[in-house]
Design a protein around this motif. Structure first.
Motif, mmCIF file in Angstrom:
data_model
loop_
_atom_site.group_PDB
_atom_site.id
_atom_site.type_symbol
_atom_site.label_atom_id
_atom_site.label_comp_id
_atom_site.label_asym_id
_atom_site.label_seq_id
_atom_site.Cartn_x
_atom_site.Cartn_y
_atom_site.Cartn_z
ATOM 1 N N GLN A 59 0.816 -1.210 0.000
ATOM 2 C CA GLN A 59 0.000 0.000 0.000
ATOM 3 C C GLN A 59 0.854 1.267 0.000
ATOM 4 N N THR A 60 2.102 1.191 0.488
ATOM 5 C CA THR A 60 2.962 2.377 0.497
ATOM 6 C C THR A 60 3.413 2.794 -0.903
ATOM 7 N N PHE A 61 3.193 1.951 -1.901
ATOM 8 C CA PHE A 61 3.597 2.252 -3.278
ATOM 9 C C PHE A 61 2.477 2.877 -4.111
ATOM 10 N N THR A 62 1.275 2.972 -3.533
ATOM 11 C CA THR A 62 0.151 3.504 -4.292
ATOM 12 C C THR A 62 -0.838 4.197 -3.368
ATOM 13 N N LYS A 63 -1.519 5.187 -3.934
ATOM 14 C CA LYS A 63 -2.590 5.859 -3.201
ATOM 15 C C LYS A 63 -3.935 5.191 -3.477
ATOM 16 N N LEU A 64 -3.957 4.303 -4.460
ATOM 17 C CA LEU A 64 -5.195 3.620 -4.820
ATOM 18 C C LEU A 64 -5.534 2.535 -3.799
ATOM 19 N N GLU A 65 -6.806 2.247 -3.670
ATOM 20 C CA GLU A 65 -7.255 1.187 -2.782
ATOM 21 C C GLU A 65 -6.879 -0.169 -3.393
ATOM 22 N N LEU A 66 -6.402 -1.082 -2.550
ATOM 23 C CA LEU A 66 -6.055 -2.419 -3.028
ATOM 24 C C LEU A 66 -7.318 -3.263 -3.170
ATOM 25 N N ALA A 67 -7.383 -3.993 -4.252
ATOM 26 C CA ALA A 67 -8.520 -4.892 -4.481
ATOM 27 C C ALA A 67 -8.276 -6.211 -3.755
ATOM 28 N N ASP A 68 -9.346 -6.863 -3.382
ATOM 29 C CA ASP A 68 -9.271 -8.188 -2.781
ATOM 30 C C ASP A 68 -9.245 -9.199 -3.930
ATOM 31 N N PRO A 69 -8.098 -9.883 -4.162
ATOM 32 C CA PRO A 69 -7.995 -10.786 -5.307
ATOM 33 C C PRO A 69 -8.884 -12.033 -5.199
ATOM 34 N N THR A 70 -9.499 -12.259 -4.043
ATOM 35 C CA THR A 70 -10.459 -13.370 -3.939
ATOM 36 C C THR A 70 -11.833 -12.951 -4.446
ATOM 37 N N LYS A 71 -12.033 -11.636 -4.665
ATOM 38 C CA LYS A 71 -13.316 -11.116 -5.150
ATOM 39 C C LYS A 71 -13.212 -10.433 -6.508
ATOM 40 N N TYR A 72 -12.043 -9.862 -6.814
ATOM 41 C CA TYR A 72 -11.851 -9.100 -8.039
ATOM 42 C C TYR A 72 -10.574 -9.558 -8.738
ATOM 43 N N VAL A 73 -10.599 -9.600 -10.048
ATOM 44 C CA VAL A 73 -9.405 -9.972 -10.806
ATOM 45 C C VAL A 73 -8.572 -8.718 -11.031
ATOM 46 N N GLN A 74 -7.329 -8.751 -10.562
ATOM 47 C CA GLN A 74 -6.388 -7.658 -10.797
ATOM 48 C C GLN A 74 -5.541 -7.973 -12.012
ATOM 49 N N SER A 75 -5.128 -9.234 -12.077
ATOM 50 C CA SER A 75 -4.270 -9.673 -13.167
ATOM 51 C C SER A 75 -4.324 -11.194 -13.248
ATOM 52 N N LEU A 76 -3.919 -11.697 -14.374
ATOM 53 C CA LEU A 76 -3.719 -13.133 -14.573
ATOM 54 C C LEU A 76 -2.310 -13.268 -15.133
ATOM 55 N N VAL A 77 -1.450 -13.920 -14.396
ATOM 56 C CA VAL A 77 -0.043 -14.007 -14.786
ATOM 57 C C VAL A 77 0.194 -15.344 -15.478
ATOM 58 N N ALA A 78 0.503 -15.295 -16.778
ATOM 59 C CA ALA A 78 0.778 -16.503 -17.552
ATOM 60 C C ALA A 78 2.272 -16.807 -17.478
ATOM 61 N N ILE A 79 2.597 -18.069 -17.190
ATOM 62 C CA ILE A 79 3.995 -18.497 -17.116
ATOM 63 C C ILE A 79 4.177 -19.742 -17.977
ATOM 64 N N GLN A 80 5.157 -19.692 -18.864
ATOM 65 C CA GLN A 80 5.379 -20.756 -19.839
ATOM 66 C C GLN A 80 6.348 -21.805 -19.309
ATOM 67 N N PHE A 81 6.011 -23.067 -19.579
ATOM 68 C CA PHE A 81 6.853 -24.192 -19.190
ATOM 69 C C PHE A 81 7.242 -24.993 -20.420
ATOM 70 N N ASP A 82 8.228 -25.894 -20.246
ATOM 71 C CA ASP A 82 8.785 -26.652 -21.361
ATOM 72 C C ASP A 82 7.874 -27.758 -21.881
#
Length: 138
Positions: A59-82
């Motif tokens: 929270q010290t890096f932003t003035k915006l309210e943090l979203a609860d990721p169990t209720k709202y999607v902030q991001s979906l991080v795709a990671i590639q494997f072999d």
């Protein structure tokens, strides 16, 4: 063309010890140089990190309210494997260590993907892909 020297994905978390245990159980290394009582630096790849920061510290890096990721999607991080086995292994490890699976696997032939959520609700999308196999009409 612009290129970066590395990638740091910053995500807020509730509990340092729980987060460290979860990602270690998935087989990820922790970079102790970037980890402390406020952060766990998960090594995703060469110069690629997930910086998992206590919510109060994040929270010290932003003035915006943090979203609860169990209720709202902030991001979906795709990671590639072999290969598909690695995709399955990481999702099964996530499920066995407190993670969730928000939807079933998808196999498109040239690409195989699954998903898991970590104990804080952040969405991860491990996948395998064979670019040579992508249909021309896709």
């Amino acid at each position: 063309m612009t290129r970066t020297q590395g990638l740091f994905i910053n995500l807020p978390i509730a509990d340092i010890a729980r987060t460290r245990a979860f990602y270690t159980a998935l087989g990820f290394e922790i970079n102790e140089n970037f980890s402390d009582d406020n952060a766990v630096a998960v090594v995703l790849g060469d110069k690629q990190f997930a910086m998992l920061l206590k919510r109060e510290f994040f929270q010290t890096f932003t003035k915006l309210e943090l979203a609860d990721p169990t209720k709202y999607v902030q991001s979906l991080v795709a990671i590639q494997f072999d290969d598909k086995k690695e995709v399955d292994a990481i999702v099964e490890a996530a499920l066995g260590n407190g993670g969730g699976e928000p939807h079933p696997p998808e196999d498109m032939g040239f690409m195989y993907q699954r998903a898991f959520s970590d104990p804080d609700g952040h969405g991860w999308g491990p996948f395998w892909m064979d670019p040579a196999g992508i249909p021309e009409d896709h």
